[in-house]
Write an enzyme that holds these catalytic residues in place. Structure first.
Site, PDB file in Angstrom:
ATOM      1  N   ASN A 143      70.169  37.750  39.578  1.00  0.00           N
ATOM      2  CA  ASN A 143      69.720  36.936  40.620  1.00  0.00           C
ATOM      3  C   ASN A 143      70.693  36.545  41.831  1.00  0.00           C
ATOM      4  O   ASN A 143      70.222  36.096  43.014  1.00  0.00           O
ATOM      5  CB  ASN A 143      69.191  35.409  39.857  1.00  0.00           C
ATOM      6  N   LYS A 166      79.772  45.274  34.462  1.00  0.00           N
ATOM      7  CA  LYS A 166      78.640  45.803  34.360  1.00  0.00           C
ATOM      8  C   LYS A 166      77.403  45.057  35.195  1.00  0.00           C
ATOM      9  O   LYS A 166      77.163  43.865  34.424  1.00  0.00           O
ATOM     10  CB  LYS A 166      78.163  45.899  32.755  1.00  0.00           C
ATOM     11  N   PRO A 167      77.087  45.444  36.364  1.00  0.00           N
ATOM     12  CA  PRO A 167      76.111  44.569  36.957  1.00  0.00           C
ATOM     13  C   PRO A 167      74.739  44.669  36.216  1.00  0.00           C
ATOM     14  O   PRO A 167      74.339  45.656  35.089  1.00  0.00           O
ATOM     15  CB  PRO A 167      75.756  45.336  38.228  1.00  0.00           C
ATOM     16  N   ALA A 168      73.484  43.824  36.408  1.00  0.00           N
ATOM     17  CA  ALA A 168      72.238  43.934  35.746  1.00  0.00           C
ATOM     18  C   ALA A 168      71.537  45.069  36.321  1.00  0.00           C
ATOM     19  O   ALA A 168      71.692  45.600  37.278  1.00  0.00           O
ATOM     20  CB  ALA A 168      71.219  42.603  36.228  1.00  0.00           C
ATOM     21  N   GLY A 219      74.528  34.956  32.609  1.00  0.00           N
ATOM     22  CA  GLY A 219      73.308  35.279  32.241  1.00  0.00           C
ATOM     23  C   GLY A 219      72.555  34.488  31.249  1.00  0.00           C
ATOM     24  O   GLY A 219      72.943  33.046  31.344  1.00  0.00           O
ATOM     25  N   SER A 220      71.613  34.687  30.576  1.00  0.00           N
ATOM     26  CA  SER A 220      70.710  34.011  29.882  1.00  0.00           C
ATOM     27  C   SER A 220      71.606  33.346  28.622  1.00  0.00           C
ATOM     28  O   SER A 220      72.520  34.039  28.054  1.00  0.00           O
ATOM     29  CB  SER A 220      69.479  34.426  29.266  1.00  0.00           C
ATOM     30  N   GLU A 241      78.737  31.571  31.676  1.00  0.00           N
ATOM     31  CA  GLU A 241      77.957  31.030  32.577  1.00  0.00           C
ATOM     32  C   GLU A 241      76.351  31.232  32.258  1.00  0.00           C
ATOM     33  O   GLU A 241      75.825  32.435  32.655  1.00  0.00           O
ATOM     34  CB  GLU A 241      78.235  31.312  33.896  1.00  0.00           C
ATOM     35  N   LEU A 242      75.962  30.370  31.643  1.00  0.00           N
ATOM     36  CA  LEU A 242      74.452  30.595  30.886  1.00  0.00           C
ATOM     37  C   LEU A 242      73.334  29.778  31.613  1.00  0.00           C
ATOM     38  O   LEU A 242      73.465  29.512  32.820  1.00  0.00           O
ATOM     39  CB  LEU A 242      74.730  30.199  29.386  1.00  0.00           C
ATOM     40  N   CYS A 275      70.347  29.535  38.503  1.00  0.00           N
ATOM     41  CA  CYS A 275      70.545  28.740  37.428  1.00  0.00           C
ATOM     42  C   CYS A 275      70.644  27.328  37.509  1.00  0.00           C
ATOM     43  O   CYS A 275      70.365  26.347  36.645  1.00  0.00           O
ATOM     44  CB  CYS A 275      71.914  29.149  36.414  1.00  0.00           C
ATOM     45  N   GLU A 370      63.495  26.953  30.487  1.00  0.00           N
ATOM     46  CA  GLU A 370      64.302  27.175  31.846  1.00  0.00           C
ATOM     47  C   GLU A 370      62.820  27.949  32.704  1.00  0.00           C
ATOM     48  O   GLU A 370      62.384  28.778  32.161  1.00  0.00           O
ATOM     49  CB  GLU A 370      65.231  28.188  31.673  1.00  0.00           C
TER      50      GLU A 370
HETATM   51  N1  NAD Z   1      75.352  29.633  34.799  1.00  0.00           N
HETATM   52  C1  NAD Z   1      75.553  30.476  36.005  1.00  0.00           C
HETATM   53  O1  NAD Z   1      76.142  30.574  36.563  1.00  0.00           O
HETATM   54  C2  NAD Z   1      74.151  31.345  36.011  1.00  0.00           C
HETATM   55  C3  NAD Z   1      74.111  31.983  37.131  1.00  0.00           C
HETATM   56  C4  NAD Z   1      73.007  33.188  37.326  1.00  0.00           C
HETATM   57  C5  NAD Z   1      72.245  33.278  36.332  1.00  0.00           C
HETATM   58  N2  NAD Z   1      72.422  32.740  35.014  1.00  0.00           N
HETATM   59  C6  NAD Z   1      71.261  32.833  34.190  1.00  0.00           C
HETATM   60  O2  NAD Z   1      70.889  34.117  33.729  1.00  0.00           O
HETATM   61  C7  NAD Z   1      69.853  34.254  33.390  1.00  0.00           C
HETATM   62  C8  NAD Z   1      68.969  35.299  34.146  1.00  0.00           C
HETATM   63  O3  NAD Z   1      69.567  36.575  34.415  1.00  0.00           O
HETATM   64  P1  NAD Z   1      69.302  37.770  33.532  1.00  0.00           P
HETATM   65  O4  NAD Z   1      68.051  37.968  33.537  1.00  0.00           O
HETATM   66  O5  NAD Z   1      70.113  38.710  34.240  1.00  0.00           O
HETATM   67  O6  NAD Z   1      70.266  37.450  32.239  1.00  0.00           O
HETATM   68  P2  NAD Z   1      70.119  38.550  31.060  1.00  0.00           P
HETATM   69  O7  NAD Z   1      71.014  37.543  30.210  1.00  0.00           O
HETATM   70  O8  NAD Z   1      69.027  39.021  30.815  1.00  0.00           O
HETATM   71  O9  NAD Z   1      71.238  39.491  31.522  1.00  0.00           O
HETATM   72  C9  NAD Z   1      72.439  39.251  32.244  1.00  0.00           C
HETATM   73  C10 NAD Z   1      73.456  40.438  31.984  1.00  0.00           C
HETATM   74  O10 NAD Z   1      73.632  40.773  30.589  1.00  0.00           O
HETATM   75  C11 NAD Z   1      73.303  42.250  30.516  1.00  0.00           C
HETATM   76  N3  NAD Z   1      72.684  42.547  29.118  1.00  0.00           N
HETATM   77  C12 NAD Z   1      71.631  42.062  28.490  1.00  0.00           C
HETATM   78  N4  NAD Z   1      71.585  42.306  27.171  1.00  0.00           N
HETATM   79  C13 NAD Z   1      72.888  42.849  26.616  1.00  0.00           C
HETATM   80  C14 NAD Z   1      73.403  43.313  25.706  1.00  0.00           C
HETATM   81  N5  NAD Z   1      73.077  43.338  24.464  1.00  0.00           N
HETATM   82  N6  NAD Z   1      74.830  43.677  25.931  1.00  0.00           N
HETATM   83  C15 NAD Z   1      75.539  43.913  26.995  1.00  0.00           C
HETATM   84  N7  NAD Z   1      74.847  43.218  28.133  1.00  0.00           N
HETATM   85  C16 NAD Z   1      73.660  42.869  27.862  1.00  0.00           C
HETATM   86  C17 NAD Z   1      71.897  42.393  31.492  1.00  0.00           C
HETATM   87  O11 NAD Z   1      71.899  43.912  31.722  1.00  0.00           O
HETATM   88  C18 NAD Z   1      72.608  41.891  32.636  1.00  0.00           C
HETATM   89  O12 NAD Z   1      73.713  42.532  33.421  1.00  0.00           O
HETATM   90  C19 NAD Z   1      68.947  32.895  33.663  1.00  0.00           C
HETATM   91  O13 NAD Z   1      69.021  32.308  32.238  1.00  0.00           O
HETATM   92  C20 NAD Z   1      69.911  31.933  34.399  1.00  0.00           C
HETATM   93  O14 NAD Z   1      69.885  30.749  34.308  1.00  0.00           O
HETATM   94  C21 NAD Z   1      73.251  31.725  34.915  1.00  0.00           C
HETATM   95  O1  LIG Z   2      72.073  31.328  39.753  1.00  0.00           O
HETATM   96  C1  LIG Z   2      73.095  30.703  39.537  1.00  0.00           C
HETATM   97  C2  LIG Z   2      74.121  30.608  40.819  1.00  0.00           C
HETATM   98  O2  LIG Z   2      75.448  30.435  40.190  1.00  0.00           O
HETATM   99  C3  LIG Z   2      73.783  29.595  41.575  1.00  0.00           C
HETATM  100  S1  LIG Z   2      74.763  29.322  43.044  1.00  0.00           S
HETATM  101  O3  LIG Z   2      74.585  30.251  44.095  1.00  0.00           O
HETATM  102  O4  LIG Z   2      76.167  29.658  42.354  1.00  0.00           O
HETATM  103  O5  LIG Z   2      74.595  28.112  43.591  1.00  0.00           O
END
Ligand code: NAD
Ligand SMILES: O=C[C@H](O)CS(=O)(=O)O
Length: 466
Positions: A143, A166-168, A219-220, A241-242, A275, A370
């Site tokens: 995101n 490792k980016p998404a 991530g999640s 950071e979840l 997030c 969420e």
């Molecule tokens: N707290 C924060 O700062 C913050 C910021 C941005 C997004 N998020 C959260 O991230 C989620 C959305 O992002 P998303 O869909 O990319 O999350 P996701 O957890 O699906 O994926 C995040 C990353 O983890 C990787 N990944 C997934 N499974 C893995 C595994 N088994 N081993 C290693 N890597 C793996 C993905 O490829 C990606 O790069 C939402 O829940 C959002 O709230 C939190």
């Molecule tokens: O999605 C989560 C990001 O950390 C939000 S922000 O750009 O840092 O506000």
């Protein structure tokens, strides 16, 4: 992929698509087991040289990188919009926000002070040193394809660590473009690495390898828990950071125009895919009709469209499954008595109208899961204690917002809300110099601020007898 200062390919590739059009806009290599060992080995070897540089020398590299990103911000923003979907104006904002971490940490690293502590013995001296932790594994979400990377890389590198990113899978191109400019800035080989491919293969290799000393994951919550368990096998330091589920509370004494503006800003940024987006909007019963009328009036002005169109306010959701998940939340709300004031319909493949739902109950999916989408559920409340309890009734604890003109209420509610980030009459708190992170299942640790630097250092205690 960018490994050990070189651009690396493989025989297998995965495509990158534009979520607005479904078109393939690029492809990236799928890393092999052998290359996983190569990248970890490169980062480990580079660490022993990189940590020996002075922090001023490391900061100079970050400064050059900052200048190159600033100069090429438009190009990076365009790639970001093409692979993630957010409107170009938001993408450009993200690139500058991402760059602010390089700008801030290149200076903050110079303040990574140690300590001397008085001993009770004349002949003893106590010295405290801060030293870089080592090779860092960084796994980032789709995101914010730029900011979630530099929020990790900047403190890690200035502290003396090396990093493997490792980016998404949905948004690797922005990461590779950042690496291109890191290369042009002259960052030594092995210090900065960007790899792409199968998440589980990459995760398993990074987390099982004792040479990797730190995991920083954004991530999640579901994946975060899984990676935290894997990191335990080699007792790695972990920052997580979840997920979030932010309450947005409008008290009866709020400035309604400010609250409406803040709710729009927080809810619909990145089509609601952040997030810290407002996820649950609580409005005092006495101002509910006034708030809803003004809020819906402003939501109806939002324009949906391809992020490359300068008129667009709301881009696509990242993919069809994301859209379907949000649609199921809307359906559940309607089936349980929710009232749709605007939106609720799919405009095209991944595009969902900004949606406002009232008469919402806390048991609905939209109030318990969420919502990564442009849906604003509005519930009413009667008094402060009630709404604080309802706001805290969540496994998440990342961000919360409330609007009031009362100073005493500001202190009471700020101290009662169980969230790591609280916006008081402010819907956009994120900034490099402040600690970003959550309580409960929203994560461990902080990013940004001097707290964010501590995540990449070990504290060493030296006891000297003279
Ligand atoms: N707290 C924060 O700062 C913050 C910021 C941005 C997004 N998020 C959260 O991230 C989620 C959305 O992002 P998303 O869909 O990319 O999350 P996701 O957890 O699906 O994926 C995040 C990353 O983890 C990787 N990944 C997934 N499974 C893995 C595994 N088994 N081993 C290693 N890597 C793996 C993905 O490829 C990606 O790069 C939402 O829940 C959002 O709230 C939190
Ligand atoms: O999605 C989560 C990001 O950390 C939000 S922000 O750009 O840092 O506000």
């Amino acid at each position: 992929m960018y490994i050990n200062g070189e651009w690396v390919k493989t025989n297998e590739w995965m495509e990158v698509t534009n979520p607005a059009t479904g078109e393939t806009i690029g492809s990236v290599p799928i890393i092999t087991h052998k290359q996983m060992d190569l990248v970890i080995n490169s980062a480990e070897l580079a660490f022993h040289e990189w940590k020996r540089l002075s922090v001023y020398e490391r900061a100079a590299y970050l400064h050059k990188w900052y200048e190159l990103i600033d100069k090429n911000a438009e190009e990076i923003a365009r790639v970001l919009t093409m692979e993630q979907g957010k409107p170009l104006k938001e993408a450009l904002g993200e690139v500058h926000y991402a760059n602010s971490f390089l700008e801030w940490y290149k200076e903050e690293g110079k303040r990574m002070y140690g300590e001397t502590i008085p001993s009770q013995f004349r002949e003893k001296r106590i010295l405290i040193q801060k030293q870089p932790i080592g090779v860092v594994a960084a796994i980032t979400p789709w995101n914010f394809p730029a900011a979630m990377i530099t929020r990790k890389v900047a403190p890690a590198l200035v502290a003396g660590c090396t990093i493997i990113i490792k980016p998404a899978s949905q948004t690797p191109l922005t990461a590779l473009l950042l690496a291109k400019y890191g290369h042009e800035a002259g960052i030594p080989k092995g210090v900065l690495n960007v790899i792409t491919g199968k998440s589980s293969l990459i995760g398993d290799n990074l987390l099982q390898d004792p040479r990797v000393k730190k995991l920083t994951f954004t991530g999640s919550t579901e994946i975060g828990k899984q990676l935290m368990a894997q990191a335990a096998t080699t007792v790695k330091k972990v920052s997580l950071e979840l997920g979030g589920h932010a309450p947005f509370i409008v008290f009866e004494d709020a400035n309604i125009e400010k609250a409406v503006k803040g709710a729009i800003q927080s809810k619909f940024r990145n089509a609601g895919q952040t997030c810290i987006c407002a996820n649950r909007i609580f409005v005092h019963e006495s101002i509910h009709s006034t708030f809803i009328e003004r809020f819906v009036e402003e939501v109806k002005k939002l324009k949906i469209g391809n992020g490359l169109n300068s008129q667009s306010d709301i881009g696509p959701l990242i993919d069809l499954s994301a859209r379907n998940k949000v649609q199921s939340q809307i359906k559940d709300a309607i089936e349980n008595g929710g009232l749709i004031h605007c939106g609720g319909r799919v405009v095209a493949d991944n595009f969902l109208e900004p949606t406002v739902i009232s008469n919402v109950k806390d048991e609905m999916m939209v109030m318990t899961e969420e919502t990564f989408g442009p849906v604003a559920p509005i519930a009413t409340f009667r008094n402060e204690d009630e709404v604080v309890n309802r706001a805290n009734n969540s496994p998440y604890g990342l961000a919360a917002y409330f609007y009031t003109e009362s100073l005493s209420r500001m202190y009471r509610v700020t101290e009662s809300l169980e969230y790591g980030i609280i916006g008081v009459n402010d819907a956009a708190p994120s900034t490099a110099q402040a600690p970003f992170g959550g309580l409960k299942e929203s994560g461990i640790g902080r990013e940004g601020s001097h707290y964010g630097l501590d995540e990449y250092v070990e504290v060493k205690y030296v006891s000297i007898s003279i």
